[in-house]
Design an enzyme around this catalytic site. Structure first.
Site, PDB file in Angstrom:
ATOM      1  N   ARG A 161       0.870  -1.172   0.000  1.00 32.05           N
ATOM      2  CA  ARG A 161       0.000   0.000   0.000  1.00 32.05           C
ATOM      3  C   ARG A 161       0.910   1.225   0.000  1.00 32.05           C
ATOM      4  O   ARG A 161       2.043   1.171   0.506  1.00 32.05           O
ATOM      5  CB  ARG A 161      -0.900   0.018   1.230  1.00 32.05           C
ATOM      6  CG  ARG A 161      -1.843  -1.179   1.342  1.00 32.05           C
ATOM      7  CD  ARG A 161      -2.656  -1.094   2.627  1.00 32.05           C
ATOM      8  NE  ARG A 161      -3.609  -2.202   2.734  1.00 32.05           N
ATOM      9  CZ  ARG A 161      -3.331  -3.370   3.329  1.00 32.05           C
ATOM     10  NH1 ARG A 161      -2.131  -3.565   3.874  1.00 32.05           N
ATOM     11  NH2 ARG A 161      -4.236  -4.325   3.389  1.00 32.05           N
ATOM     12  N   LYS A 184      -2.670  -2.951   7.714  1.00 30.39           N
ATOM     13  CA  LYS A 184      -3.912  -2.555   8.368  1.00 30.39           C
ATOM     14  C   LYS A 184      -4.170  -3.412   9.607  1.00 30.39           C
ATOM     15  O   LYS A 184      -3.949  -4.620   9.593  1.00 30.39           O
ATOM     16  CB  LYS A 184      -5.089  -2.707   7.402  1.00 30.39           C
ATOM     17  CG  LYS A 184      -5.149  -1.635   6.319  1.00 30.39           C
ATOM     18  CD  LYS A 184      -6.412  -1.784   5.502  1.00 30.39           C
ATOM     19  CE  LYS A 184      -6.560  -0.671   4.480  1.00 30.39           C
ATOM     20  NZ  LYS A 184      -7.819  -0.800   3.695  1.00 30.39           N
ATOM     21  N   HIS A 252      -2.726   2.705  -5.954  1.00 28.55           N
ATOM     22  CA  HIS A 252      -3.286   1.456  -5.419  1.00 28.55           C
ATOM     23  C   HIS A 252      -3.521   0.432  -6.525  1.00 28.55           C
ATOM     24  O   HIS A 252      -3.518  -0.774  -6.267  1.00 28.55           O
ATOM     25  CB  HIS A 252      -4.592   1.734  -4.677  1.00 28.55           C
ATOM     26  CG  HIS A 252      -4.965   0.665  -3.703  1.00 28.55           C
ATOM     27  ND1 HIS A 252      -4.230   0.398  -2.563  1.00 28.55           N
ATOM     28  CD2 HIS A 252      -5.977  -0.235  -3.703  1.00 28.55           C
ATOM     29  CE1 HIS A 252      -4.786  -0.611  -1.907  1.00 28.55           C
ATOM     30  NE2 HIS A 252      -5.839  -1.011  -2.572  1.00 28.55           N
ATOM     31  N   ARG A 255      -0.797  -2.066  -6.714  1.00 25.27           N
ATOM     32  CA  ARG A 255      -0.930  -3.193  -5.762  1.00 25.27           C
ATOM     33  C   ARG A 255      -1.865  -4.249  -6.349  1.00 25.27           C
ATOM     34  O   ARG A 255      -1.594  -5.446  -6.257  1.00 25.27           O
ATOM     35  CB  ARG A 255      -1.455  -2.655  -4.433  1.00 25.27           C
ATOM     36  CG  ARG A 255      -1.778  -3.714  -3.381  1.00 25.27           C
ATOM     37  CD  ARG A 255      -2.111  -3.005  -2.068  1.00 25.27           C
ATOM     38  NE  ARG A 255      -2.973  -3.769  -1.198  1.00 25.27           N
ATOM     39  CZ  ARG A 255      -2.549  -4.668  -0.303  1.00 25.27           C
ATOM     40  NH1 ARG A 255      -1.249  -4.919  -0.207  1.00 25.27           N
ATOM     41  NH2 ARG A 255      -3.393  -5.292   0.482  1.00 25.27           N
ATOM     42  N   HIS A 278      -4.290  -9.650   3.405  1.00 19.59           N
ATOM     43  CA  HIS A 278      -5.745  -9.678   3.513  1.00 19.59           C
ATOM     44  C   HIS A 278      -6.160 -10.546   4.694  1.00 19.59           C
ATOM     45  O   HIS A 278      -5.663 -11.666   4.866  1.00 19.59           O
ATOM     46  CB  HIS A 278      -6.366 -10.249   2.238  1.00 19.59           C
ATOM     47  CG  HIS A 278      -6.324  -9.303   1.082  1.00 19.59           C
ATOM     48  ND1 HIS A 278      -6.473  -9.719  -0.226  1.00 19.59           N
ATOM     49  CD2 HIS A 278      -6.143  -7.956   1.024  1.00 19.59           C
ATOM     50  CE1 HIS A 278      -6.392  -8.673  -1.029  1.00 19.59           C
ATOM     51  NE2 HIS A 278      -6.190  -7.586  -0.286  1.00 19.59           N
ATOM     52  N   TYR A 287      -9.584 -11.252  -7.145  1.00 17.17           N
ATOM     53  CA  TYR A 287      -8.625 -11.215  -8.250  1.00 17.17           C
ATOM     54  C   TYR A 287      -8.841 -12.353  -9.241  1.00 17.17           C
ATOM     55  O   TYR A 287      -8.473 -12.244 -10.403  1.00 17.17           O
ATOM     56  CB  TYR A 287      -7.191 -11.238  -7.710  1.00 17.17           C
ATOM     57  CG  TYR A 287      -6.857  -9.970  -6.965  1.00 17.17           C
ATOM     58  CD1 TYR A 287      -6.648  -8.783  -7.652  1.00 17.17           C
ATOM     59  CD2 TYR A 287      -6.800  -9.951  -5.576  1.00 17.17           C
ATOM     60  CE1 TYR A 287      -6.371  -7.604  -6.966  1.00 17.17           C
ATOM     61  CE2 TYR A 287      -6.526  -8.781  -4.885  1.00 17.17           C
ATOM     62  CZ  TYR A 287      -6.311  -7.618  -5.593  1.00 17.17           C
ATOM     63  OH  TYR A 287      -6.051  -6.457  -4.917  1.00 17.17           O
TER      64      TYR A 287
END
Length: 306
Positions: A161, A184, A252, A255, A278, A287
């Site tokens: 990120r 995150k 982004h 990524r 994730h 994806y």
């Protein structure tokens, strides 16, 4: 906040503190949770015509929930945003019900509105490489050009990120074969660093005029302060305009490109999940839909219908 009883305000604060301490929620997430639950509690106060203390919250009905969602729709809140708000309210209610000992069925049984998930919009490998080449030509100073190339290469080559790339410090260089990244929610992951990324960062360090003490940010603005994400966003915007790329070609998107290109090359979905950090595999699975959509586009172009 003036429409919320002190008891509810205190309960909300304790729940948020628990989300921070136990679930490792990021500050931006906590801010969103706070706003969503405050909106709900304030609505119930107006809807019921009285301050909603903890006892009143136990008596929320299915009809009350429908009224709240109807109000949200009348305010033109999107289905995606409303689903997020409902998720925050349910999480708060689960905690509150366990703490106060009441049955939260009316809230927890409320169905979220359906919405179509937006697929990530990655760049092709050629487009991503063209962005790096173009970024290199845009800056007035060679060291700034090297800096921008290094950042963009990390986004694409390591799936970082932008906040993670700009959060690196001088203590992280020279870049090792693997990087430990805290993403995150405080979630840590190990990222392999490609030689091209190490070389790009090394070139930037050779040219950077600012001193590099261990605690200093790795990527600097022209005046020596921490590089702002807006600078990289602006640099990407200029590059995509020159290359004729869509507005979705953002930092982004690089990524997303990292993940999609790995998947196309036969990468394991679980491994890609770990590399991206994730929390849920379902997030990474988007994806696969991107890859399928791309294959269908190619099929439609090369196999026109009769």
């Amino acid at each position: 906040m003036i429409l919320i009883s002190p008891a509810c305000r205190d309960a909300l604060q304790r729940w948020l503190e628990g989300q921070r301490a136990l679930a490792g929620a990021a500050e931006n997430t906590l801010t969103a949770y706070h706003g969503d639950v405050v909106d709900f509690l304030a609505f119930m106060t107006v809807h019921k015509g009285q301050s909603q203390g903890l006892g009143a919250l136990e008596r929320i009905t299915v009809a009350d929930m429908r009224a709240w969602m109807a109000r949200a729709r009348s305010d033109k809140i999107s289905s995606r945003s409303l689903a997020r708000k409902l998720s925050a309210v349910k999480s708060f209610y689960r905690w509150l019900a366990a703490r106060e000992g009441f049955e939260p069925t009316a809230v927890l049984s409320t169905r979220a509105p359906k919405f179509e998930r937006k697929l990530p919009r990655p760049l092709s490998e050629d487009a991503a490489q063209a962005v790096i080449d173009t970024v290199q030509l845009q800056a007035r100073h060679p060291w700034v050009a090297a800096r921008d190339v290094a950042v963009v290469t990390l986004l694409w080559g390591c799936g970082l990120r932008i906040s993670e790339a700009l959060g690196l410090t001088a203590a992280d260089v020279p870049l090792p074969a693997t990087l430990r990244i805290t993403g995150k929610g405080g979630k840590e992951r190990i990222i392999p660093v490609l030689p091209v990324a190490r070389d790009a960062v090394g070139t930037y360090l050779d040219l950077c005029p600012h001193p590099m003490r261990a605690a200093d940010p790795l990527f600097r603005g022209v005046r020596g302060g921490r590089l702002s994400p807006r600078i990289i966003q602006s640099t990407m915007a200029e590059a995509r305009m020159q290359l004729g790329l869509p507005a979705t070609a953002t930092p982004h998107a690089l990524r997303h490109s990292f993940a999609t290109h790995l998947l196309a090359a036969g990468g394991d979905l679980r491994a890609i999940q770990e590399l991206l950090g994730h929390a849920s595999l379902s997030t990474t699975q988007t994806y696969t839909a991107v890859d399928t959509a791309r294959l269908m586009e190619i099929y439609d172009r090369t196999h026109p219908k009769a």
